[in-house]
Design a protein around this motif. Structure first.
Motif, PDB file in Angstrom:
ATOM      1  N   GLU A 158       4.439 -25.635 -77.199  1.00  0.00           N
ATOM      2  CA  GLU A 158       3.622 -26.716 -76.662  1.00  0.00           C
ATOM      3  C   GLU A 158       4.460 -27.984 -76.797  1.00  0.00           C
ATOM      4  OE1 GLU A 158      -0.877 -28.501 -76.895  1.00  0.00           O
ATOM      5  OE2 GLU A 158      -0.107 -27.414 -78.623  1.00  0.00           O
ATOM      6  N   ILE A 159       4.809 -28.539 -75.663  1.00  0.00           N
ATOM      7  CA  ILE A 159       5.699 -29.698 -75.621  1.00  0.00           C
ATOM      8  C   ILE A 159       4.864 -30.940 -75.327  1.00  0.00           C
ATOM      9  CG2 ILE A 159       7.657 -30.736 -74.420  1.00  0.00           C
ATOM     10  CD1 ILE A 159       8.514 -27.820 -73.735  1.00  0.00           C
ATOM     11  N   PHE A 160       4.956 -31.921 -76.209  1.00  0.00           N
ATOM     12  CA  PHE A 160       4.278 -33.197 -75.998  1.00  0.00           C
ATOM     13  C   PHE A 160       5.313 -34.202 -75.523  1.00  0.00           C
ATOM     14  CE2 PHE A 160       1.697 -30.993 -79.109  1.00  0.00           C
ATOM     15  CZ  PHE A 160       0.424 -31.167 -78.589  1.00  0.00           C
ATOM     16  N   TYR A 161       4.991 -34.890 -74.438  1.00  0.00           N
ATOM     17  CA  TYR A 161       5.930 -35.863 -73.887  1.00  0.00           C
ATOM     18  C   TYR A 161       5.178 -37.104 -73.421  1.00  0.00           C
ATOM     19  CZ  TYR A 161       4.364 -34.074 -69.349  1.00  0.00           C
ATOM     20  OH  TYR A 161       3.604 -33.703 -68.276  1.00  0.00           O
ATOM     21  N   ARG A 162       5.915 -38.183 -73.314  1.00  0.00           N
ATOM     22  CA  ARG A 162       5.329 -39.448 -72.874  1.00  0.00           C
ATOM     23  C   ARG A 162       5.459 -39.571 -71.365  1.00  0.00           C
ATOM     24  NH1 ARG A 162       3.961 -42.309 -77.187  1.00  0.00           N
ATOM     25  NH2 ARG A 162       5.079 -41.976 -79.126  1.00  0.00           N
ATOM     26  N   MET A 163       4.464 -40.169 -70.739  1.00  0.00           N
ATOM     27  CA  MET A 163       4.512 -40.417 -69.306  1.00  0.00           C
ATOM     28  C   MET A 163       5.581 -41.478 -69.031  1.00  0.00           C
ATOM     29  SD  MET A 163       2.267 -38.418 -67.973  1.00  0.00           S
ATOM     30  CE  MET A 163       2.035 -39.091 -66.352  1.00  0.00           C
ATOM     31  N   PRO A 164       6.393 -41.296 -67.989  1.00  0.00           N
ATOM     32  CA  PRO A 164       7.475 -42.251 -67.725  1.00  0.00           C
ATOM     33  C   PRO A 164       6.984 -43.684 -67.494  1.00  0.00           C
ATOM     34  CG  PRO A 164       7.734 -40.275 -66.397  1.00  0.00           C
ATOM     35  CD  PRO A 164       6.409 -40.176 -67.077  1.00  0.00           C
ATOM     36  N   ASP A 165       5.884 -43.849 -66.781  1.00  0.00           N
ATOM     37  CA  ASP A 165       5.391 -45.190 -66.468  1.00  0.00           C
ATOM     38  C   ASP A 165       4.422 -45.741 -67.501  1.00  0.00           C
ATOM     39  OD1 ASP A 165       6.906 -45.144 -64.170  1.00  0.00           O
ATOM     40  OD2 ASP A 165       5.269 -44.346 -62.940  1.00  0.00           O
ATOM     41  N   TYR A 166       3.817 -44.863 -68.298  1.00  0.00           N
ATOM     42  CA  TYR A 166       2.827 -45.275 -69.303  1.00  0.00           C
ATOM     43  C   TYR A 166       3.239 -44.668 -70.639  1.00  0.00           C
ATOM     44  CZ  TYR A 166       0.265 -46.223 -65.038  1.00  0.00           C
ATOM     45  OH  TYR A 166      -0.108 -46.690 -63.801  1.00  0.00           O
ATOM     46  N   ARG A 167       4.090 -45.346 -71.377  1.00  0.00           N
ATOM     47  CA  ARG A 167       4.680 -44.807 -72.607  1.00  0.00           C
ATOM     48  C   ARG A 167       3.657 -44.538 -73.704  1.00  0.00           C
ATOM     49  NH1 ARG A 167      10.164 -43.452 -72.093  1.00  0.00           N
ATOM     50  NH2 ARG A 167      10.840 -44.508 -70.214  1.00  0.00           N
ATOM     51  N   SER A 168       2.477 -45.126 -73.628  1.00  0.00           N
ATOM     52  CA  SER A 168       1.472 -44.891 -74.671  1.00  0.00           C
ATOM     53  C   SER A 168       0.636 -43.639 -74.391  1.00  0.00           C
ATOM     54  CB  SER A 168       0.558 -46.113 -74.801  1.00  0.00           C
ATOM     55  OG  SER A 168      -0.106 -46.347 -73.576  1.00  0.00           O
ATOM     56  N   VAL A 169       0.824 -43.005 -73.235  1.00  0.00           N
ATOM     57  CA  VAL A 169       0.061 -41.812 -72.865  1.00  0.00           C
ATOM     58  C   VAL A 169       0.895 -40.564 -73.151  1.00  0.00           C
ATOM     59  CG1 VAL A 169      -1.055 -40.574 -70.973  1.00  0.00           C
ATOM     60  CG2 VAL A 169      -1.180 -43.069 -71.069  1.00  0.00           C
ATOM     61  N   LEU A 170       0.308 -39.637 -73.911  1.00  0.00           N
ATOM     62  CA  LEU A 170       0.966 -38.357 -74.194  1.00  0.00           C
ATOM     63  C   LEU A 170       0.391 -37.279 -73.290  1.00  0.00           C
ATOM     64  CD1 LEU A 170       1.215 -38.095 -78.078  1.00  0.00           C
ATOM     65  CD2 LEU A 170       3.072 -38.387 -76.455  1.00  0.00           C
ATOM     66  N   ASN A 171       1.263 -36.430 -72.791  1.00  0.00           N
ATOM     67  CA  ASN A 171       0.869 -35.275 -72.003  1.00  0.00           C
ATOM     68  C   ASN A 171       1.384 -34.034 -72.704  1.00  0.00           C
ATOM     69  OD1 ASN A 171      -0.700 -35.100 -69.751  1.00  0.00           O
ATOM     70  ND2 ASN A 171       0.913 -35.625 -68.295  1.00  0.00           N
ATOM     71  N   SER A 172       0.853 -32.870 -72.353  1.00  0.00           N
ATOM     72  CA  SER A 172       1.360 -31.643 -72.963  1.00  0.00           C
ATOM     73  C   SER A 172       1.735 -30.645 -71.878  1.00  0.00           C
ATOM     74  CB  SER A 172       0.334 -31.036 -73.922  1.00  0.00           C
ATOM     75  OG  SER A 172      -0.779 -30.574 -73.204  1.00  0.00           O
ATOM     76  N   PHE A 173       2.686 -29.791 -72.223  1.00  0.00           N
ATOM     77  CA  PHE A 173       3.190 -28.761 -71.325  1.00  0.00           C
ATOM     78  C   PHE A 173       3.333 -27.495 -72.153  1.00  0.00           C
ATOM     79  CE2 PHE A 173       6.956 -26.507 -69.639  1.00  0.00           C
ATOM     80  CZ  PHE A 173       6.536 -26.273 -68.349  1.00  0.00           C
ATOM     81  N   ILE A 174       2.796 -26.374 -71.656  1.00  0.00           N
ATOM     82  CA  ILE A 174       2.876 -25.093 -72.364  1.00  0.00           C
ATOM     83  C   ILE A 174       3.949 -24.243 -71.687  1.00  0.00           C
ATOM     84  CG2 ILE A 174       1.637 -23.003 -73.046  1.00  0.00           C
ATOM     85  CD1 ILE A 174       0.540 -25.478 -74.374  1.00  0.00           C
ATOM     86  N   TRP A 175       4.843 -23.659 -72.494  1.00  0.00           N
ATOM     87  CA  TRP A 175       5.937 -22.828 -71.998  1.00  0.00           C
ATOM     88  C   TRP A 175       5.946 -21.523 -72.770  1.00  0.00           C
ATOM     89  CZ3 TRP A 175      10.237 -21.107 -74.748  1.00  0.00           C
ATOM     90  CH2 TRP A 175      11.282 -20.581 -73.991  1.00  0.00           C
ATOM     91  N   GLN A 176       6.130 -20.380 -72.068  1.00  0.00           N
ATOM     92  CA  GLN A 176       6.248 -19.074 -72.708  1.00  0.00           C
ATOM     93  C   GLN A 176       7.407 -18.315 -72.094  1.00  0.00           C
ATOM     94  OE1 GLN A 176       2.539 -16.923 -72.304  1.00  0.00           O
ATOM     95  NE2 GLN A 176       2.182 -17.126 -74.480  1.00  0.00           N
ATOM     96  N   ASP A 177       8.165 -17.642 -72.945  1.00  0.00           N
ATOM     97  CA  ASP A 177       9.260 -16.797 -72.484  1.00  0.00           C
ATOM     98  C   ASP A 177       9.666 -15.878 -73.629  1.00  0.00           C
ATOM     99  OD1 ASP A 177      11.144 -15.702 -70.831  1.00  0.00           O
ATOM    100  OD2 ASP A 177      12.345 -17.514 -70.623  1.00  0.00           O
ATOM    101  N   TYR A 178      10.366 -14.805 -73.301  1.00  0.00           N
ATOM    102  CA  TYR A 178      10.902 -13.925 -74.335  1.00  0.00           C
ATOM    103  C   TYR A 178      12.209 -14.531 -74.831  1.00  0.00           C
ATOM    104  CZ  TYR A 178       7.340 -10.523 -73.355  1.00  0.00           C
ATOM    105  OH  TYR A 178       6.131  -9.909 -73.222  1.00  0.00           O
ATOM    106  N   ASP A 179      12.331 -14.656 -76.151  1.00  0.00           N
ATOM    107  CA  ASP A 179      13.456 -15.348 -76.757  1.00  0.00           C
ATOM    108  C   ASP A 179      13.851 -14.653 -78.057  1.00  0.00           C
ATOM    109  OD1 ASP A 179      15.377 -17.298 -76.833  1.00  0.00           O
ATOM    110  OD2 ASP A 179      13.991 -18.967 -77.055  1.00  0.00           O
ATOM    111  N   LEU A 180      15.046 -14.936 -78.527  1.00  0.00           N
ATOM    112  CA  LEU A 180      15.554 -14.355 -79.769  1.00  0.00           C
ATOM    113  C   LEU A 180      15.394 -15.338 -80.922  1.00  0.00           C
ATOM    114  CD1 LEU A 180      18.859 -12.669 -78.566  1.00  0.00           C
ATOM    115  CD2 LEU A 180      16.883 -11.519 -79.538  1.00  0.00           C
ATOM    116  N   ALA A 181      14.733 -14.910 -81.986  1.00  0.00           N
ATOM    117  CA  ALA A 181      14.621 -15.727 -83.195  1.00  0.00           C
ATOM    118  C   ALA A 181      15.815 -15.401 -84.080  1.00  0.00           C
ATOM    119  CB  ALA A 181      13.318 -15.416 -83.918  1.00  0.00           C
ATOM    120  N   PRO A 182      16.294 -16.258 -84.899  1.00  0.00           N
ATOM    121  CA  PRO A 182      15.843 -17.606 -85.207  1.00  0.00           C
ATOM    122  C   PRO A 182      16.521 -18.688 -84.370  1.00  0.00           C
ATOM    123  CG  PRO A 182      17.491 -16.999 -86.809  1.00  0.00           C
ATOM    124  CD  PRO A 182      17.330 -15.824 -85.857  1.00  0.00           C
TER     125      PRO A 182
END
Length: 89
Positions: free
Chosen positions: A19-43
């Motif tokens: 879950e990635i939280f990022y700031r809006m480019p034009d409104y720096r006080s607003v946080l948005n979230s983006f969900i990403w899933q993929d098969y990956d190797l730990a660690p």
């Protein structure tokens, strides 16, 4: 050539969810979230870090924070090949 999810799991890959939280480019006080899933190797999580690098280089919304989890669905020792099938009346 595409590799199936089962083959990835047998090679040690697990499902990584971020879950990635990022700031809006034009409104720096607003946080948005983006969900990403993929098969990956730990660690090391090479695919997740590749996404983060791409984000920082190409996307205008600056990252605030990232929360992620990783889970192996099938371990190589848990898989067994079944050759035949028996039916019983």
């Amino acid at each position: 050539m595409a590799v199936s999810e089962t083959e990835l799991m047998l090679k040690g890959y697990g499902l990584t969810t971020a879950e990635i939280f990022y700031r809006m480019p034009d409104y720096r006080s607003v946080l948005n979230s983006f969900i990403w899933q993929d098969y990956d190797l730990a660690p090391d999580h090479p695919r997740l870090f590749k996404l983060i690098e791409h984000w920082q280089e190409s996307i205008e919304g600056p990252l605030h924070s990232i929360r992620f989890t990783h889970r192996k669905q099938v371990a190589p020792g848990q898989w067994r090949s079944v050759v035949g099938e028996f039916t019983y009346h």
